[in-house]
Write a protein that holds these residues in place. Structure first.
Motif, PDB file in Angstrom:
ATOM      1  N   GLY A  10       0.828  -1.208   0.000  1.00 58.27           N
ATOM      2  CA  GLY A  10       0.000   0.000   0.000  1.00 58.27           C
ATOM      3  C   GLY A  10       0.859   1.253   0.000  1.00 58.27           C
ATOM      4  N   GLY A  11       1.901   1.247   0.817  1.00 56.36           N
ATOM      5  CA  GLY A  11       2.813   2.390   0.879  1.00 56.36           C
ATOM      6  C   GLY A  11       3.566   2.594  -0.423  1.00 56.36           C
ATOM      7  N   LEU A  12       4.065   1.506  -1.010  1.00 56.00           N
ATOM      8  CA  LEU A  12       4.820   1.622  -2.259  1.00 56.00           C
ATOM      9  C   LEU A  12       3.934   2.072  -3.423  1.00 56.00           C
ATOM     10  CD1 LEU A  12       7.095  -1.534  -1.858  1.00 56.00           C
ATOM     11  CD2 LEU A  12       7.797   0.882  -1.693  1.00 56.00           C
ATOM     12  N   VAL A  13       2.739   1.517  -3.507  1.00 56.62           N
ATOM     13  CA  VAL A  13       1.806   1.940  -4.554  1.00 56.62           C
ATOM     14  C   VAL A  13       1.385   3.387  -4.312  1.00 56.62           C
ATOM     15  CG1 VAL A  13      -0.491   1.551  -5.542  1.00 56.62           C
ATOM     16  CG2 VAL A  13       1.023  -0.385  -5.133  1.00 56.62           C
ATOM     17  N   GLY A  14       1.228   3.759  -3.047  1.00 55.73           N
ATOM     18  CA  GLY A  14       0.908   5.152  -2.714  1.00 55.73           C
ATOM     19  C   GLY A  14       1.994   6.109  -3.185  1.00 55.73           C
ATOM     20  N   LEU A  15       3.259   5.721  -3.001  1.00 57.84           N
ATOM     21  CA  LEU A  15       4.365   6.553  -3.481  1.00 57.84           C
ATOM     22  C   LEU A  15       4.376   6.648  -5.009  1.00 57.84           C
ATOM     23  CD1 LEU A  15       7.247   5.474  -1.077  1.00 57.84           C
ATOM     24  CD2 LEU A  15       5.963   7.639  -1.075  1.00 57.84           C
ATOM     25  N   LEU A  16       4.067   5.541  -5.668  1.00 57.30           N
ATOM     26  CA  LEU A  16       3.964   5.583  -7.134  1.00 57.30           C
ATOM     27  C   LEU A  16       2.879   6.563  -7.553  1.00 57.30           C
ATOM     28  CD1 LEU A  16       4.517   4.621 -10.028  1.00 57.30           C
ATOM     29  CD2 LEU A  16       2.931   2.705  -9.575  1.00 57.30           C
ATOM     30  N   PHE A  17       1.736   6.537  -6.877  1.00 53.75           N
ATOM     31  CA  PHE A  17       0.647   7.446  -7.214  1.00 53.75           C
ATOM     32  C   PHE A  17       1.064   8.899  -7.014  1.00 53.75           C
ATOM     33  CE2 PHE A  17      -3.246   9.830  -6.442  1.00 53.75           C
ATOM     34  CZ  PHE A  17      -3.948   9.516  -7.601  1.00 53.75           C
ATOM     35  N   VAL A  18       1.796   9.182  -5.938  1.00 53.25           N
ATOM     36  CA  VAL A  18       2.292  10.548  -5.705  1.00 53.25           C
ATOM     37  C   VAL A  18       3.233  10.962  -6.836  1.00 53.25           C
ATOM     38  CG1 VAL A  18       3.706  11.993  -4.188  1.00 53.25           C
ATOM     39  CG2 VAL A  18       1.943  10.515  -3.213  1.00 53.25           C
ATOM     40  N   LEU A  19       4.130  10.063  -7.227  1.00 54.36           N
ATOM     41  CA  LEU A  19       5.045  10.368  -8.332  1.00 54.36           C
ATOM     42  C   LEU A  19       4.279  10.699  -9.613  1.00 54.36           C
ATOM     43  CD1 LEU A  19       7.916  10.431  -9.597  1.00 54.36           C
ATOM     44  CD2 LEU A  19       7.598   7.997 -10.075  1.00 54.36           C
ATOM     45  N   LEU A  20       3.276   9.892  -9.923  1.00 58.43           N
ATOM     46  CA  LEU A  20       2.464  10.150 -11.121  1.00 58.43           C
ATOM     47  C   LEU A  20       1.712  11.472 -10.990  1.00 58.43           C
ATOM     48  CD1 LEU A  20       1.124   6.531 -11.730  1.00 58.43           C
ATOM     49  CD2 LEU A  20       2.902   7.729 -13.035  1.00 58.43           C
ATOM     50  N   SER A  21       1.262  11.800  -9.799  1.00 58.23           N
ATOM     51  CA  SER A  21       0.565  13.072  -9.559  1.00 58.23           C
ATOM     52  C   SER A  21       1.503  14.260  -9.737  1.00 58.23           C
ATOM     53  CB  SER A  21      -0.023  13.093  -8.141  1.00 58.23           C
ATOM     54  OG  SER A  21      -0.959  12.060  -7.974  1.00 58.23           O
ATOM     55  N   VAL A  22       2.724  14.128  -9.242  1.00 58.08           N
ATOM     56  CA  VAL A  22       3.711  15.203  -9.394  1.00 58.08           C
ATOM     57  C   VAL A  22       4.014  15.430 -10.876  1.00 58.08           C
ATOM     58  CG1 VAL A  22       6.132  15.819  -8.962  1.00 58.08           C
ATOM     59  CG2 VAL A  22       4.691  14.986  -7.090  1.00 58.08           C
ATOM     60  N   ARG A  23       4.082  14.342 -11.642  1.00 55.42           N
ATOM     61  CA  ARG A  23       4.318  14.497 -13.090  1.00 55.42           C
ATOM     62  C   ARG A  23       3.184  15.296 -13.750  1.00 55.42           C
ATOM     63  NH1 ARG A  23       7.205  11.876 -16.492  1.00 55.42           N
ATOM     64  NH2 ARG A  23       5.452  11.104 -17.729  1.00 55.42           N
ATOM     65  N   VAL A  24       1.947  15.082 -13.310  1.00 57.02           N
ATOM     66  CA  VAL A  24       0.819  15.859 -13.834  1.00 57.02           C
ATOM     67  C   VAL A  24       0.972  17.323 -13.444  1.00 57.02           C
ATOM     68  CG1 VAL A  24      -1.685  16.235 -13.671  1.00 57.02           C
ATOM     69  CG2 VAL A  24      -0.783  13.909 -13.883  1.00 57.02           C
TER      70      VAL A  24
END
Length: 129
Positions: A10-24
């Motif tokens: 959950g934490g690792l996928v959450g970090l991936l989601f944050v990374l994708l959000s920052v790219r947006v």
């Protein structure tokens, strides 16, 4: 029973989601687009990569947590978690690249779907036995 493995994924996928959000966010700033896509292809692609993660990751994590709570062996929970994480990473990389890396995108979706199917079937099987 408490969850001890699912929070890792959950934490690792959450970090991936944050990374994708920052790219947006970074693309929005660079293109000076605060709402919508402004017909910017790169922004549209980044938004879809983020949204795809948001669409698939939650159900995967829910199924993972249910499998762990039902007493699935730790190695199975880790395998399912790795499938979900690797699937989401590969899809994000393949989809977000210019040009797209279609093979990575395809493998990412296949891993994600396989994880969802196996976890769903295991949860169903455990609940009816």
């Amino acid at each position: 029973m408490t969850l001890s493995i699912t929070p890792l994924y959950g934490g690792l996928v959450g970090l991936l989601f944050v990374l994708l959000s920052v790219r947006v966010i970074l693309r929005r700033r660079a293109a000076r687009i605060s709402v919508g896509t402004g017909d910017d292809k790169d922004l549209r692609k980044r938004i879809r990569a983020q949204a795809n993660c948001a669409e698939y990751a939650p159900i995967g994590l829910i199924l993972l947590a249910m499998a762990e709570l039902q007493g699935a062996p730790g190695w199975v929970v880790h395998l399912l978690g790795l499938m979900l994480l690797a699937g989401r990473l590969l899809h994000a990389y393949g989809f977000g690249s210019t040009p797209q890396v279609v093979r990575a995108r395809w493998i990412g979706m296949a891993l994600t779907f396989l994880m969802l199917i196996v976890a769903a079937a295991a949860n169903i099987g455990h609940s009816i036995t």
